[in-house]
Write a protein that holds these residues in place. Structure first.
Motif, PDB file in Angstrom:
ATOM      1  N   MET A 491       0.813  -1.201   0.000  1.00  0.00           N
ATOM      2  CA  MET A 491       0.000   0.000   0.000  1.00  0.00           C
ATOM      3  C   MET A 491       0.856   1.264   0.000  1.00  0.00           C
ATOM      4  SD  MET A 491      -2.874   1.211   2.771  1.00  0.00           S
ATOM      5  CE  MET A 491      -3.568  -0.418   2.978  1.00  0.00           C
ATOM      6  N   ILE A 492       2.063   1.177   0.528  1.00  0.00           N
ATOM      7  CA  ILE A 492       2.973   2.329   0.582  1.00  0.00           C
ATOM      8  C   ILE A 492       3.219   2.903  -0.813  1.00  0.00           C
ATOM      9  CG2 ILE A 492       5.393   2.965   1.021  1.00  0.00           C
ATOM     10  CD1 ILE A 492       3.670   2.914   3.491  1.00  0.00           C
ATOM     11  N   ASP A 493       3.196   2.058  -1.839  1.00  0.00           N
ATOM     12  CA  ASP A 493       3.428   2.528  -3.204  1.00  0.00           C
ATOM     13  C   ASP A 493       2.354   3.490  -3.676  1.00  0.00           C
ATOM     14  OD1 ASP A 493       5.882   1.124  -4.191  1.00  0.00           O
ATOM     15  OD2 ASP A 493       4.723  -0.618  -3.571  1.00  0.00           O
ATOM     16  N   ALA A 494       1.173   3.465  -3.035  1.00  0.00           N
ATOM     17  CA  ALA A 494       0.115   4.429  -3.354  1.00  0.00           C
ATOM     18  C   ALA A 494       0.045   5.547  -2.322  1.00  0.00           C
ATOM     19  CB  ALA A 494      -1.230   3.719  -3.456  1.00  0.00           C
ATOM     20  N   ALA A 526      -0.305   5.103  -9.503  1.00  0.00           N
ATOM     21  CA  ALA A 526       0.766   4.397  -8.789  1.00  0.00           C
ATOM     22  C   ALA A 526       0.334   2.989  -8.415  1.00  0.00           C
ATOM     23  CB  ALA A 526       1.158   5.178  -7.537  1.00  0.00           C
ATOM     24  N   ALA A 527      -0.928   2.836  -8.016  1.00  0.00           N
ATOM     25  CA  ALA A 527      -1.420   1.508  -7.648  1.00  0.00           C
ATOM     26  C   ALA A 527      -1.364   0.561  -8.836  1.00  0.00           C
ATOM     27  CB  ALA A 527      -2.846   1.611  -7.116  1.00  0.00           C
ATOM     28  N   ILE A 548       4.086 -10.567 -10.163  1.00  0.00           N
ATOM     29  CA  ILE A 548       4.386  -9.675 -11.282  1.00  0.00           C
ATOM     30  C   ILE A 548       3.273  -9.774 -12.324  1.00  0.00           C
ATOM     31  CG2 ILE A 548       5.997  -9.193 -13.167  1.00  0.00           C
ATOM     32  CD1 ILE A 548       8.250 -10.227 -11.363  1.00  0.00           C
ATOM     33  N   GLY A 549       2.770  -8.613 -12.739  1.00  0.00           N
ATOM     34  CA  GLY A 549       1.671  -8.574 -13.694  1.00  0.00           C
ATOM     35  C   GLY A 549       0.329  -8.274 -13.055  1.00  0.00           C
ATOM     36  N   THR A 550       0.280  -8.321 -11.714  1.00  0.00           N
ATOM     37  CA  THR A 550      -0.955  -8.047 -10.975  1.00  0.00           C
ATOM     38  C   THR A 550      -0.695  -6.931  -9.973  1.00  0.00           C
ATOM     39  OG1 THR A 550      -1.609 -10.369 -11.130  1.00  0.00           O
ATOM     40  CG2 THR A 550      -2.723  -9.030  -9.476  1.00  0.00           C
ATOM     41  N   PRO A 551      -1.507  -5.878  -9.962  1.00  0.00           N
ATOM     42  CA  PRO A 551      -1.280  -4.788  -9.002  1.00  0.00           C
ATOM     43  C   PRO A 551      -1.512  -5.245  -7.565  1.00  0.00           C
ATOM     44  CG  PRO A 551      -3.334  -4.449 -10.188  1.00  0.00           C
ATOM     45  CD  PRO A 551      -2.647  -5.604 -10.850  1.00  0.00           C
ATOM     46  N   ASP A 552      -0.874  -4.552  -6.630  1.00  0.00           N
ATOM     47  CA  ASP A 552      -1.028  -4.878  -5.220  1.00  0.00           C
ATOM     48  C   ASP A 552      -2.434  -4.531  -4.750  1.00  0.00           C
ATOM     49  OD1 ASP A 552       0.107  -5.469  -2.460  1.00  0.00           O
ATOM     50  OD2 ASP A 552      -0.654  -3.428  -2.210  1.00  0.00           O
TER      51      ASP A 552
END
Length: 578
Positions: A491-494, A526-527, A548-552
C-alpha cells in the motif's frame, strides 16, 4: 469447497461460538477468541497462541492443560486484531507473565506486537517467539524470515508443557526459541481451498501436478512438480528435510518426532499410507522415531494437501514433548487435576464524546458521508480485490476491507449522531475498523485514521493544511511500523505519492477539492504501476515472481478509497455553491 455456512462474513464468528459451546470442558469464549475454562492449582506463565481462523485445530483446539492458555482467533486467514490479542492475553495472564507464540506473518506480527506493547505499558511481562518452520519460504541463513506452518505444534506443545510444570517466563521463552531452531516443515498441495460463499478455490493445481512449498492461508505453492505416488512423496519429504539438519545434530542415532499433517481434505487413511514410508525411510537413515503424530494439526479450510514436520529432540525437548496435555483436539497422557476457572474479562471502556465546535461537527458529518460511500465502493470491488490478493497471497483482502469499512462506517455514523467532532469520529472509526478487520489491512487503516484524527482535532476549524499534515502523519506512521518502502509492492506505493502530491498541490494554492482530486489520480496510477513490481514484503513475498503482472490489492483499495473521498468532497462543494 465449504458447504455449510449462513452469511459468509459471519462464518468465523459463528464457528467460534459453536466451537466454544462444544468444548466447554476446556475453553470459554471471551472477546477475541477463547481461554481455558480450567486452572491448575498453582499459577503459571500463560501461553497465548493465535492467528486467523480456518486452521482448526490451530488455534482454539490447542487450548487446554499442557498446551495453551488462550487463543486469539481472527477472521478466516486474517490475523486477530490488536484488541483481540490484548483481550485474550490480559484475560489469560495469571501474574507470571505471558508468552505470545504465532506464525511469522505480517498482519500477525503487527497486531500481536501492538498488543504486546499495550500490555507492557500496563505492567504485564509479555514476550514473543515466532513460528518459523517452513523451509521453503526462506533459506536457512534467513530463518527469521520463514513462515510458521504445521511445525508450530511443536512450539506450542513444548512451550505449553514448560509453562505447565512451573518454569519461569525466561525459561519458557528460552525453550520456545530452542524448539524452533530444531523444527523444520515441508508442505505440498494438490488443490486450493475455497472460502465460504466463494465460487472458486484460491488457486488450482493442474491435473497430474503438485504444488510444493505452500502456505496455510490459501497461498499457492512456490513451485510445481509432477504428482508422485505416496512412496514418492514420502521420499521427497524425507530427503528434503534431511538436507537441512539443525546445527549440532548428528543424524545417526538422533531422536526425531515426525508430524504428518493433513491440510483439510486429505483423508486419514491416505496419511497413514504416506506415513508408512516416512517412518521406514527415517529409520533407514539411522534415526530413532519418537511419539509421532499423524492427523490434522494445522489445516487450511478444505485444502487438499499435507506437510511433514521433523522435530529434532534433545533430552529436555523430549521430556516436554512427551508431557501430558488435554485440549479439545490434542491429548496425551493424564494431566494434573484442574479446577473450574472464574474468568474475569476487563470490560471495554466507554468513551465520552468530548465537546466539539460546530465547524468540527460539520467536518465530522462529511466524514460520515464519506464512510457511507467508501463502504459502497469497497462492497462493489470486494471480489476483484480478493482475486488480486489470491494471485500470490491468501485472497482475503476484499473480505477484510469489507469487514473493516463497515465497522468503521457504523462507528463514524454513531459518533456523528452523538455530536462528535472530526477527531473523535475518526478515532471511533479507527478502533472499530482495526478490531473488526484484523489482518494487515486492519491495523494499517486503523493507523491511518488515528493519524489523520490527531491532525484535525475537535475544536478548531479544519483547513486544507491540517488535512494534508494528517495525511503526511498517516504516511509516516504506516511506513514506520510496517517498515515498507516504495517499490516493495505494498500500500505504501500508493500512500507516498498521494501524500506528496496532496502536500505539493496545497502548497501551490490549490483548493482541497482540487488537490485531493489530483492526488487521487496519482495514487490510482501508482497503484496500477505496482503490477510491474515483485512483492518483497507480506505473505506474497514468498511468491514474489507470481505477483508480477498483478497490481497490489492494498494499493488498489487505498486508491479506490481516495477517489471515493474525492467524489464526496466534490459533491459537498457543489451543494455548498447552490
Amino acid at each position: 469447497m465449504t458447504r455449510l455456512f449462513n452469511e459468509p462474513s459471519a462464518f468465523a464468528d459463528e464457528m467460534i461460538e459453536g466451537f466454544a459451546a462444544a468444548s466447554a470442558r476446556w475453553v470459554t469464549a471471551v472477546p477475541g477468541g477463547v481461554v481455558r475454562s480450567t486452572r491448575a492449582a498453582e499459577d503459571t506463565v500463560a501461553l497465548v497462541i493465535g492467528g486467523g481462523s480456518g486452521h482448526y485445530p490451530a488455534f482454539g483446539g490447542l487450548v487446554g492443560p499442557g498446551i495453551a492458555h488462550g487463543a486469539a482467533m481472527g477472521n478466516l486467514f486474517a490475523s486477530p486484531s490488536t484488541q483481540q490479542v490484548y483481550s485474550i492475553a490480559k484475560t489469560a495472564d495469571q501474574g507470571k507473565g505471558v508468552l505470545l507464540c504465532y506464525g511469522n506473518y505480517a498482519g500477525d506480527v503487527l497486531n500481536f506486537t501492538e498488543a504486546q506493547e499495550r500490555l507492557k505499558a500496563e505492567g504485564h511481562d509479555v514476550r514473543t517467539v515466532l513460528g518459523v518452520d517452513d523451509i521453503w519460504s526462506a533459506p536457512v541463513d534467513r530463518m527469521q524470515d520463514r513462515r510458521g506452518i504445521a511445525g508450530m505444534l511443536a512450539l506450542f506443545k513444548v512451550a505449553g508443557a514448560a509453562a505447565e510444570r512451573g518454569d519461569s517466563l525466561d525459561d519458557v521463552e528460552r525453550l520456545a526459541k530452542h524448539v524452533m531452531t530444531r523444527t523444520r516443515t515441508f508442505g505440498v498441495a494438490f488443490g486450493g481451498c475455497t472460502f465460504p460463499g466463494a465460487d472458486a478455490p484460491l488457486f488450482t493445481v493442474p491435473e497430474g501436478r503438485m504444488a510444493v512449498g505452500l502456505g496455510i492461508h490459501g497461498e499457492p505453492g512456490i513451485d510445481e512438480v509432477d504428482m508422485p505416488t505416496a512412496d514418492g512423496l514420502a521420499e521427497l519429504f524425507v530427503s528434503r528435510l534431511l538436507d537441512e539438519v539443525p546445527e549440532g545434530v548428528s543424524v545417526d542415532g538422533a531422536r526425531v518426532v515426525p508430524i504428518l499433517n493433513g491440510l483439510g481434505s486429505v483423508k486419514y487413511e491416505e496419511l497413514f499410507v504416506l506415513y508408512r514410508t516416512v517412518h521406514r525411510l527415517l529409520e533407514a537413515r539411522g534415526l530413532v522415531v519418537v511419539e509421532p503424530d499423524v492427523g490434522e494439526m494445522c489445516t487450511s479450510l478444505d485444502m487438499a494437501g499435507c506437510s511433514l514436520t521433523l522435530l529434532w529432540l534433545d533430552d529436555e525437548l523430549e521430556e516436554l514433548w512427551a508431557a501430558p496435555a488435554d485440549s479439545p483436539a490434542y491429548r496425551k497422557g493424564s494431566v494434573a487435576p484442574q479446577e473450574r476457572a472464574e474468568i474475569v474479562v476487563a470490560g471495554a471502556a466507554v468513551e465520552d464524546i468530548p465537546e466539539a465546535s460546530d465547524a468540527s461537527k460539520a467536518v465530522a458529518a462529511t466524514i460520515g458521508s464519506a464512510f457511507v460511500e467508501i463502504a459502497n465502493a469497497i462492497d462493489g470491488a470486494a471480489d476483484e480485490l480478493g482475486h488480486l490478493d489470491a494471485v500470490a497471497g491468501d485472497g482475503d483482502h476484499g473480505i477484510g476491507m469489507q469487514r473493516g469499512v463497515h465497522a468503521g462506517r457504523d462507528a463514524a455514523l454513531a459518533a456523528v449522531e452523538a455530536g462528535a467532532g472530526a477527531e473523535t469520529t475518526l478515532r471511533h472509526a479507527a478502533e472499530a475498523w482495526g478490531d473488526r478487520a484484523g489482518g494487515t489491512s486492519g491495523v494499517i487503516w486503523a493507523t491511518i485514521l488515528r493519524s489523520l484524527a490527531g491532525a484535525l482535532g475537535d475544536a478548531a476549524d479544519v483547513s486544507r493544511v491540517e488535512i494534508s499534515a494528517g495525511v503526511d502523519a498517516a504516511r509516516d506512521a504506516v511506513t514506520s511500523f510496517g517498515k515498507a518502502k516504495v517499490g516493495d509492492k505494498t500500500m505504501i506505493d500508493a500512500i507516498v505519492p498521494f501524500a506528496d502530491e496532496l502536500r505539493e498541490r496545497i502548497a501551490a494554492g490549490d483548493s482541497l477539492v482540487e488537490a485531493w482530486s489530483h492526488a487521487s489520480g496519482v495514487a490510482e496510477e501508482a497503484a496500477q504501476e505496482t503490477a510491474a513490481l515483485k512483492a518483497t514484503l507480506g505473505r506474497a513475498k514468498s511468491h514474489g515472481d507470481k505477483s508480477i503482472g498483478t497490481p497490489d490489492p492494498g494499493a488498489v483499495s487505498f486508491a479506490l478509497i481516495c477517489t471515493t473521498v474525492s467524489d464526496v468532497l466534490a459533491q459537498d462543494l457543489e451543494e455548498d455553491s447552490k
